[in-house]
Design a protein around this motif. Structure first.
Motif, PDB file in Angstrom:
ATOM      1  N   UNK A 652       0.828  -1.203   0.000  1.00 50.11           N
ATOM      2  CA  UNK A 652       0.000   0.000   0.000  1.00 50.11           C
ATOM      3  C   UNK A 652       0.862   1.252   0.000  1.00 50.11           C
ATOM      4  N   UNK A 653       0.354   2.236  -0.691  1.00 52.44           N
ATOM      5  CA  UNK A 653       0.924   3.581  -0.655  1.00 52.44           C
ATOM      6  C   UNK A 653      -0.158   4.504  -0.107  1.00 52.44           C
ATOM      7  N   UNK A 654       0.149   5.102   1.056  1.00 50.34           N
ATOM      8  CA  UNK A 654      -0.881   5.793   1.834  1.00 50.34           C
ATOM      9  C   UNK A 654      -1.946   4.760   2.207  1.00 50.34           C
ATOM     10  N   UNK A 655      -3.181   4.918   1.735  1.00 51.72           N
ATOM     11  CA  UNK A 655      -4.201   3.937   2.069  1.00 51.72           C
ATOM     12  C   UNK A 655      -4.625   3.103   0.868  1.00 51.72           C
ATOM     13  N   UNK A 656      -3.927   3.293  -0.267  1.00 55.81           N
ATOM     14  CA  UNK A 656      -4.326   2.621  -1.503  1.00 55.81           C
ATOM     15  C   UNK A 656      -3.442   1.387  -1.765  1.00 55.81           C
ATOM     16  N   UNK A 657      -4.092   0.306  -2.219  1.00 53.74           N
ATOM     17  CA  UNK A 657      -3.362  -0.898  -2.643  1.00 53.74           C
ATOM     18  C   UNK A 657      -2.780  -0.627  -4.032  1.00 53.74           C
ATOM     19  N   UNK A 658      -1.478  -0.797  -4.158  1.00 60.23           N
ATOM     20  CA  UNK A 658      -0.795  -0.487  -5.424  1.00 60.23           C
ATOM     21  C   UNK A 658      -0.045  -1.717  -5.917  1.00 60.23           C
ATOM     22  N   UNK A 659       0.369  -1.639  -7.210  1.00 58.07           N
ATOM     23  CA  UNK A 659       1.116  -2.746  -7.819  1.00 58.07           C
ATOM     24  C   UNK A 659       2.618  -2.528  -7.786  1.00 58.07           C
ATOM     25  N   UNK A 660       3.070  -1.255  -7.635  1.00 58.13           N
ATOM     26  CA  UNK A 660       4.502  -0.987  -7.634  1.00 58.13           C
ATOM     27  C   UNK A 660       4.792   0.272  -6.835  1.00 58.13           C
ATOM     28  N   UNK A 661       6.007   0.328  -6.339  1.00 57.91           N
ATOM     29  CA  UNK A 661       6.486   1.486  -5.594  1.00 57.91           C
ATOM     30  C   UNK A 661       7.803   1.915  -6.198  1.00 57.91           C
ATOM     31  N   UNK A 662       7.892   3.190  -6.567  1.00 54.40           N
ATOM     32  CA  UNK A 662       9.116   3.700  -7.164  1.00 54.40           C
ATOM     33  C   UNK A 662      10.089   4.154  -6.087  1.00 54.40           C
ATOM     34  N   UNK A 663      11.258   4.521  -6.541  1.00 51.46           N
ATOM     35  CA  UNK A 663      12.319   4.935  -5.628  1.00 51.46           C
ATOM     36  C   UNK A 663      11.908   6.199  -4.855  1.00 51.46           C
TER      37      UNK A 663
END
Length: 702
Positions: A652-663
């Motif tokens: 998760x990024x913040x409160x959202x489910x995401x597929x990828x996280x960048x640098x």
């Protein structure tokens, strides 16, 4: 108890019955005998027989011989054409007793018994059995060695002048063949595949001064070491060609070593003096460092700077060769049986088996019978290197000989015999020697195998006894060992066909250097000549590949190969063939799996979230390298120890489910192992499993 065959008939019939007593039938523990004469049977006790026996002896002088049952008979050794005296000695009786055994059909101790049936009957009358053996009195003659050998060295008075045999050696692409082209005004180098010489060439050159020299052009490539060794061993002078721009290279050092082993004088030709990077003085110094003492630096080896391409200073080189030959006083005996050496052999589609030889002694003529190892030849035709017919070949000259029954190997000694019958006897003797040598080698191998088998058997036996009633896991029902020939290891089967024997040998030596365990290489078949239908059938049976090196494949065979999906690969440069074999091996090797790191994050703090009634740890992290992908795999590393390896449950990024996280972005990572706790400073590595093509580490040296 002894048994006798008797009857109530005339004395003549009684005497015949006694002679035929060997066919007596009897039963154990009985004293009665049965005899059937003219369809009549009579039974008598032994006492009645002895009464009748007296009457027989009175009416006819005869002896009745007792017969011991066969099971108790002693075996004696007899031999063909044994004399009465010798048989008496074997039986340890007198001569008169032996004559009685033959019913007075022989007389005297010197009588030779040639009838084996008569001898057999007499021995049976004596109560013995016989065994035919060799006469111990015969003198065993030693086996005659039917092989032939070179004659003893000729005397100085028998020697006549001959052309010197000069071998040109050196590193690949240093200009050896270009030099020979310049000397004989040809363009052989233009016809060579890949710019390298792959055969030994033999030819005679007449210089402007009228002097004749026989040249041998040997390959400089690393794969042709054996061919170069043969070139050095049949030569009088070695011309070492060294490029002025490259200097002394690997094959140059090998050539120096082989020339020294053959104890042959060396003459150096420093070639390519017109090249931009040419340095003659530095090349001479490199030669000195490798043991070649050139004249200009205080040594005794001539070093002539030349340019074979532009034909510069060739006269100086040829004068140096002629001078060296005069100093050596090379000569040979042109009279007597021929002695020569096979330089190269090949299979011609129209002319059959051909061999290039250099005559060393005698004079070879058409119709001569010669032998090389186990190959026979009645010389059908003789040609020089230009294809011109020759009537005879004197010592020091090369020639191509036609008429071989089998193709001899390059380097074999050629000897002349008086007839084909003698040649066959020589070949038979040599094959017998080879067979005996092979038997000795096989005996050693068998003995070693037996020792290994006994050792393994004892180890398994001890292990089995320690295991008690439990069978070994590697054994099947009733303790039978399970043998699996196919262990899953990749395999490549090769069939090699080459144009000449020397090239085939170089190919085999190169392939023999393969010792990699990842893929098994089997050489199913090899030979000289074009591809045949039997080669294709063999390749089909073994699922193999046919490599035709400088050899043809007839259209009929090509169609057959296409029908059976048998690959035939043509090559004319050895290192290209090796590269092709490497590619085939690489295709059979399983791919290599590896981990590719695509991102990395560091744990800042652990957060606990509620999932039902249970709290689940979440790693509050920041991506510090690459990209974190939800679909990839993750590792949790703490103090260089991996605590977790597997997929994520949530990203998760913040409160959202995401597929990828960048640098440089923060995120929350939840692992599938929900009992694992995070600590600040832990490293989370994101990676993907990938595979790449595996390549063999085989390095044949070029």
């Amino acid at each position: 108890m002894a048994f006798y065959r008797v009857c109530y008939h005339t004395p003549k019939i009684i005497s015949n019955c006694i002679k035929l007593s060997s066919c007596l039938n009897h039963s154990n523990n009985r004293t009665k005998c049965i005899s059937t004469i003219y369809g009549k049977s009579q039974y008598h006790t032994s006492q009645t027989f002895w009464k009748r026996r007296k009457t027989v002896e009175e009416r006819k002088s005869s002896r009745i011989i007792e017969y011991t049952p066969k099971a108790k008979a002693k075996v004696i050794d007899v031999w063909r054409n044994i004399t009465v005296a010798e048989l008496a000695q074997v039986l340890d009786r007198d001569v008169k007793y032996v004559c009685d055994l033959f019913l007075n059909q022989v007389s005297g101790g010197r009588t030779v018994i040639s009838d084996q049936a008569l001898l057999h009957e007499a021995v049976k009358r004596s109560g013995h059995r016989m065994r035919v053996v060799a006469n111990p009195n015969d003198v065993v003659e030693e086996e005659v060695d039917r092989d032939i050998y070179p004659r003893p060295p000729p005397t100085k008075s028998q020697l006549k002048p001959r052309p010197p045999v000069v071998t040109v050696m050196g590193h690949v692409d240093h200009g050896k063949t270009t030099l020979l082209d310049a000397l004989r005004n040809t363009k052989v180098v233009a016809s060579e595949f890949g710019g390298i010489t792959q055969h030994i060439g033999a030819f005679s050159v007449e210089l402007k001064s009228g002097a004749k020299i026989t040249f041998l052009d040997t390959p400089g490539h690393a794969a042709f070491t054996a061919m170069r060794e043969r070139g050095a061993n049949i030569t009088d002078i070695v011309v070492l060609v060294v490029a002025a721009d490259d200097g002394v290279m690997e094959q140059t050092v090998e050539s120096i070593r082989m020339a020294r082993q053959a104890r042959v004088p060396i003459l150096v030709a420093i070639n390519k003096i017109d090249a931009p990077r040419a340095n003659v003085e530095e090349t001479k110094q490199m030669l000195v460092n490798n043991g070649i003492q050139v004249e200009s630096l205080g040594g005794d080896v001539q070093a002539v700077p030349i340019s074979a391409l532009k034909r510069r200073n060739l006269d100086q080189l040829t004068e140096a060769l002629v001078l060296q030959a005069e100093l050596l006083e090379v000569g040979a005996d042109p009279i007597g049986p021929v002695e020569a050496v096979v330089v190269e052999s090949r299979l011609h589609p129209q002319r059959g088996r051909l061999c290039t030889i250099v005559v060393q002694r005698g004079t070879l003529k058409k119709g001569d019978v010669i032998v090389a190892d186990t190959s026979l030849c009645r010389v059908r035709s003789i040609k020089d290197h230009d294809g011109k017919q020759l009537t005879e070949v004197k010592p020091g000259y090369p020639a191509e000989v036609e008429g071989w029954k089998d193709l001899p190997s390059a380097g074999e000694v050629v000897l002349q015999v008086d007839s084909e019958k003698t040649a066959r006897n020589v070949i038979k003797a040599r094959e017998s020697k080879k067979q005996l040598a092979k038997q000795e080698e096989d005996a050693i191998a068998i003995s070693s195998k037996e020792e290994q088998h006994d050792r393994e058997y004892k180890e398994k036996l001890m292990h089995k006894r320690r295991m008690g009633r439990f069978r070994l896991r590697s054994q099947g029902p009733r303790g039978k060992e399970i043998i699996d020939d196919d262990d899953g290891t990749p395999r490549i089967n090769l069939i090699i066909k080459a144009d000449v024997d020397g090239t085939l040998e170089a190919l085999l030596n190169t392939l023999d250097s393969y010792e990699e365990p990842d893929c098994v290489m089997d050489l199913v078949h090899y030979g000289v000549g074009a591809v045949t239908e039997s080669d294709i059938e063999m390749a089909k049976s073994f699922n193999g590949i046919i490599y035709a090196f400088n050899s043809d494949c007839p259209p009929k065979c090509k169609d057959l190969a296409d029908q059976n999906s048998v690959p035939i690969k043509h090559h004319n440069v050895i290192y290209k063939l090796v590269d092709d074999v490497k590619e085939e091996i690489n295709d059979r090797l399983p791919p290599i799996s590896y981990e590719e790191v695509i991102g990395e994050a560091t744990v800042l703090q652990q957060f606990d979230i509620n999932e039902g009634r249970k709290k689940v740890p979440v790693a509050g992290s920041r991506c510090i390298k690459g990209v974190l992908k939800r679909s990839a795999k993750f590792k949790l590393v703490r103090n260089e120890e991996t605590l977790f390896d597997g997929p994520l449950s949530s990203m998760r990024h913040l409160k959202n489910e995401v597929d990828s996280i960048k640098k440089d972005l923060d995120c929350g990572l939840q692992l599938q192992d929900k009992d694992l706790e995070f600590k600040p400073g832990d490293t989370i590595v994101c990676y993907e499993n990938k595979s790449k093509r595996q390549e063999t580490s085989w390095d044949p040296g070029f």
